[in-house]
Design a protein around this motif. Sequence first.
Motif, PDB file in Angstrom:
ATOM      1  N   THR A 153       0.963  -1.085  -0.015  1.00  0.00           N
ATOM      2  CA  THR A 153       0.103  -0.191   0.373  1.00  0.00           C
ATOM      3  C   THR A 153       1.131   1.251   0.112  1.00  0.00           C
ATOM      4  O   THR A 153       1.842   1.265   0.709  1.00  0.00           O
ATOM      5  N   LEU A 154       0.540   2.127  -1.123  1.00  0.00           N
ATOM      6  CA  LEU A 154       1.148   3.395  -1.166  1.00  0.00           C
ATOM      7  C   LEU A 154       0.427   4.343  -0.713  1.00  0.00           C
ATOM      8  O   LEU A 154      -0.295   4.432  -0.980  1.00  0.00           O
ATOM      9  N   VAL A 155       0.745   5.932   0.265  1.00  0.00           N
ATOM     10  CA  VAL A 155      -0.165   6.653   0.932  1.00  0.00           C
ATOM     11  C   VAL A 155       0.744   7.833   0.447  1.00  0.00           C
ATOM     12  O   VAL A 155       1.803   7.841   0.394  1.00  0.00           O
ATOM     13  N   ARG A 156      -0.137   8.549  -0.933  1.00  0.00           N
ATOM     14  CA  ARG A 156       0.411  10.220  -1.442  1.00  0.00           C
ATOM     15  C   ARG A 156       0.510  10.941   0.038  1.00  0.00           C
ATOM     16  O   ARG A 156      -0.240  10.765   1.271  1.00  0.00           O
ATOM     17  N   GLY A 157       1.710  12.016  -0.321  1.00  0.00           N
ATOM     18  CA  GLY A 157       1.675  12.607   1.455  1.00  0.00           C
ATOM     19  C   GLY A 157       0.077  13.433   0.897  1.00  0.00           C
ATOM     20  O   GLY A 157      -0.983  13.408   0.291  1.00  0.00           O
ATOM     21  N   GLY A 158      -0.098  15.009   2.425  1.00  0.00           N
ATOM     22  CA  GLY A 158      -1.333  15.223   2.561  1.00  0.00           C
ATOM     23  C   GLY A 158      -1.675  14.784   4.332  1.00  0.00           C
ATOM     24  O   GLY A 158      -1.093  15.519   4.519  1.00  0.00           O
ATOM     25  N   PRO A 159      -2.712  14.580   3.972  1.00  0.00           N
ATOM     26  CA  PRO A 159      -3.175  14.095   5.540  1.00  0.00           C
ATOM     27  C   PRO A 159      -2.740  12.993   6.222  1.00  0.00           C
ATOM     28  O   PRO A 159      -1.961  12.409   5.294  1.00  0.00           O
ATOM     29  N   ASP A 160      -2.263  13.406   7.248  1.00  0.00           N
ATOM     30  CA  ASP A 160      -2.268  11.801   8.056  1.00  0.00           C
ATOM     31  C   ASP A 160      -2.675  10.819   8.046  1.00  0.00           C
ATOM     32  O   ASP A 160      -4.028  10.795   7.151  1.00  0.00           O
ATOM     33  N   HIS A 161      -2.359   9.981   7.554  1.00  0.00           N
ATOM     34  CA  HIS A 161      -2.477   8.362   8.234  1.00  0.00           C
ATOM     35  C   HIS A 161      -1.657   7.650   9.439  1.00  0.00           C
ATOM     36  O   HIS A 161      -1.027   7.491   9.800  1.00  0.00           O
ATOM     37  N   CYS A 162      -3.496   6.955   9.463  1.00  0.00           N
ATOM     38  CA  CYS A 162      -2.863   5.718  10.525  1.00  0.00           C
ATOM     39  C   CYS A 162      -2.824   4.164  10.057  1.00  0.00           C
ATOM     40  O   CYS A 162      -3.366   3.718   9.495  1.00  0.00           O
ATOM     41  N   ILE A 163      -2.503   4.089  10.675  1.00  0.00           N
ATOM     42  CA  ILE A 163      -2.687   2.298  10.891  1.00  0.00           C
ATOM     43  C   ILE A 163      -2.148   1.442  12.048  1.00  0.00           C
ATOM     44  O   ILE A 163      -1.502   1.126  13.260  1.00  0.00           O
ATOM     45  N   GLY A 164      -2.976   0.370  12.444  1.00  0.00           N
ATOM     46  CA  GLY A 164      -3.533  -0.422  13.495  1.00  0.00           C
ATOM     47  C   GLY A 164      -3.643  -1.675  13.261  1.00  0.00           C
ATOM     48  O   GLY A 164      -4.243  -2.392  12.180  1.00  0.00           O
ATOM     49  N   HIS A 165      -4.272  -2.054  14.395  1.00  0.00           N
ATOM     50  CA  HIS A 165      -4.704  -3.695  14.652  1.00  0.00           C
ATOM     51  C   HIS A 165      -5.871  -3.956  13.988  1.00  0.00           C
ATOM     52  O   HIS A 165      -6.938  -4.698  13.436  1.00  0.00           O
ATOM     53  N   GLU A 166      -6.637  -2.452  14.426  1.00  0.00           N
ATOM     54  CA  GLU A 166      -8.123  -2.235  14.040  1.00  0.00           C
ATOM     55  C   GLU A 166      -9.053  -1.276  13.319  1.00  0.00           C
ATOM     56  O   GLU A 166      -7.675   0.095  14.011  1.00  0.00           O
ATOM     57  N   PRO A 167      -9.723  -0.566  12.462  1.00  0.00           N
ATOM     58  CA  PRO A 167      -9.514   0.514  12.246  1.00  0.00           C
ATOM     59  C   PRO A 167     -10.117   1.172  13.531  1.00  0.00           C
ATOM     60  O   PRO A 167     -10.822   1.186  14.134  1.00  0.00           O
ATOM     61  N   GLY A 168     -10.233   2.856  13.158  1.00  0.00           N
ATOM     62  CA  GLY A 168     -10.081   3.416  14.402  1.00  0.00           C
ATOM     63  C   GLY A 168      -8.827   3.572  16.190  1.00  0.00           C
ATOM     64  O   GLY A 168      -9.207   4.017  16.792  1.00  0.00           O
ATOM     65  N   ALA A 169      -8.396   2.555  15.295  1.00  0.00           N
ATOM     66  CA  ALA A 169      -7.504   2.291  17.428  1.00  0.00           C
ATOM     67  C   ALA A 169      -6.751   2.891  17.552  1.00  0.00           C
ATOM     68  O   ALA A 169      -6.426   4.315  16.972  1.00  0.00           O
ATOM     69  N   ASP A 170      -6.674   3.757  19.002  1.00  0.00           N
ATOM     70  CA  ASP A 170      -5.659   4.245  19.553  1.00  0.00           C
ATOM     71  C   ASP A 170      -4.209   4.650  18.619  1.00  0.00           C
ATOM     72  O   ASP A 170      -4.155   3.539  18.784  1.00  0.00           O
ATOM     73  N   CYS A 171      -3.707   5.625  18.150  1.00  0.00           N
ATOM     74  CA  CYS A 171      -3.037   5.603  17.568  1.00  0.00           C
ATOM     75  C   CYS A 171      -1.609   6.617  17.718  1.00  0.00           C
ATOM     76  O   CYS A 171      -1.989   7.615  19.011  1.00  0.00           O
ATOM     77  N   LEU A 172       0.054   5.965  18.413  1.00  0.00           N
ATOM     78  CA  LEU A 172       0.984   6.698  18.729  1.00  0.00           C
ATOM     79  C   LEU A 172       1.616   7.440  17.829  1.00  0.00           C
ATOM     80  O   LEU A 172       1.497   6.666  16.434  1.00  0.00           O
ATOM     81  N   GLU A 173       2.042   8.929  18.869  1.00  0.00           N
ATOM     82  CA  GLU A 173       3.336   9.040  17.121  1.00  0.00           C
ATOM     83  C   GLU A 173       4.183   8.361  16.984  1.00  0.00           C
ATOM     84  O   GLU A 173       4.762   7.886  17.756  1.00  0.00           O
ATOM     85  N   PRO A 174       4.996   8.479  15.668  1.00  0.00           N
ATOM     86  CA  PRO A 174       6.290   7.148  16.354  1.00  0.00           C
ATOM     87  C   PRO A 174       7.355   7.210  16.635  1.00  0.00           C
ATOM     88  O   PRO A 174       7.318   5.583  17.134  1.00  0.00           O
ATOM     89  N   GLU A 175       7.164   8.542  17.455  1.00  0.00           N
ATOM     90  CA  GLU A 175       8.964   7.940  18.464  1.00  0.00           C
ATOM     91  C   GLU A 175       7.710   6.953  20.126  1.00  0.00           C
ATOM     92  O   GLU A 175       8.603   6.127  19.993  1.00  0.00           O
ATOM     93  N   GLU A 176       7.163   7.273  20.068  1.00  0.00           N
ATOM     94  CA  GLU A 176       5.969   6.512  21.737  1.00  0.00           C
ATOM     95  C   GLU A 176       6.146   4.670  21.335  1.00  0.00           C
ATOM     96  O   GLU A 176       5.769   4.107  21.726  1.00  0.00           O
ATOM     97  N   PHE A 177       5.181   4.998  19.448  1.00  0.00           N
ATOM     98  CA  PHE A 177       5.379   4.015  18.983  1.00  0.00           C
ATOM     99  C   PHE A 177       6.426   3.559  18.981  1.00  0.00           C
ATOM    100  O   PHE A 177       6.172   1.791  19.997  1.00  0.00           O
ATOM    101  N   ARG A 178       7.262   3.204  18.971  1.00  0.00           N
ATOM    102  CA  ARG A 178       8.772   2.353  18.356  1.00  0.00           C
ATOM    103  C   ARG A 178       9.167   2.140  20.159  1.00  0.00           C
ATOM    104  O   ARG A 178       9.701   1.074  19.897  1.00  0.00           O
ATOM    105  N   ALA A 179       9.061   3.204  21.129  1.00  0.00           N
ATOM    106  CA  ALA A 179       9.010   2.409  22.515  1.00  0.00           C
ATOM    107  C   ALA A 179       8.446   1.461  23.371  1.00  0.00           C
ATOM    108  O   ALA A 179       9.297   0.711  23.633  1.00  0.00           O
ATOM    109  N   ARG A 180       7.237   1.657  22.859  1.00  0.00           N
ATOM    110  CA  ARG A 180       6.241   0.303  23.524  1.00  0.00           C
ATOM    111  C   ARG A 180       6.416  -0.596  22.382  1.00  0.00           C
ATOM    112  O   ARG A 180       5.783  -2.039  23.302  1.00  0.00           O
TER     113      ARG A 180
END
Length: 312
Positions: free
Chosen positions: A66-93
């Motif tokens: 899947t390719l996503v063009r820049g513009g709006p933010d996008h999220c990936i998660g275990h299910e649609p609408g999951a709580d999402c972390l910013e990259p640094e916090e996500f990598r730490a967890r």
Amino acid sequence: MDLLYDHLVRARATGAVFARTVAEPPWGLRLGGSIQLAVHTVVRGRGWLWLDTPGSAVELSPGTVTLVRGGPDHCIGHEPGADCLEPEEFRARHARPGPGDNPQATVFLCGAYQFSGEVGSGLLDALPQVMTLSAAIDDPLRDVVTLLSRELVRTEPAQQIVLDRLLDLLLVLAIRSDFRRSATAPRWYRASADPRLGAALQAMHENAAHPWTVPELAAISGLSRAAFARAFRAALGQAPMQYLTEWRMTLARDHLRAGDLSLAQIADAVGYGSPFAFAAAFRRHHGDPPGAWRQRERADADTRTLATHPDP
């Protein structure tokens, strides 16, 4: 040389970031719209990708890219609408170097591509906001994803070079696949496959500085002047000389932004006999002379940089 190759080389696409992640549910990652082109693929398990708009969720599964063009933010998660972390916090967890023992864990790859200049922007604009490609068992895409996953499991000498080249392959295969099947592929891409027009288009792109004429381009195509002009306008929506001028101005804007050439050198590179002739053509096209246009673009770029990276 073909036109897609020419656009990719001139866009100077580079793999900025690539990471392999093992995440156990619940998990979610938010990625900023400043990423010009994000590439995601799941190696094991399942995931979902969505924008901040209703009904935008698409499933990520092994064998798809899947390719996503820049513009709006996008999220990936275990299910649609999951709580999402910013990259640094996500990598730490979710920092796990190994494959992960939990059968519910998702193993996925994320890449970020950066493009340069007008040619790169035009290439990106031709892509949909979100593009998902399914790789058949014998599809090279699947082989590239497998190699990427293996390379990211452990640290090896010169690994970044290998990852960049694999990401290059992934991007080119994905764009080529989309353009081949899409009704909205760029006109230049579709026209380049037309035996009546391909050679003339290639000639203009390879040597924008040459003083091309419609009769000369028609001769390259093996058509009469009138037949070539009709076929060109039907395929590209503009006359051959108009297309050539647009291409020359695109190259000129990229040189002006890069600051790699003087005005005299840019004039020579894009087919004008003198800096004065180039400046006059540029002003007709843009409303400003090239020097003033370059100063304004640099000021705008500095403003954007300050907005993105303010002083602490």
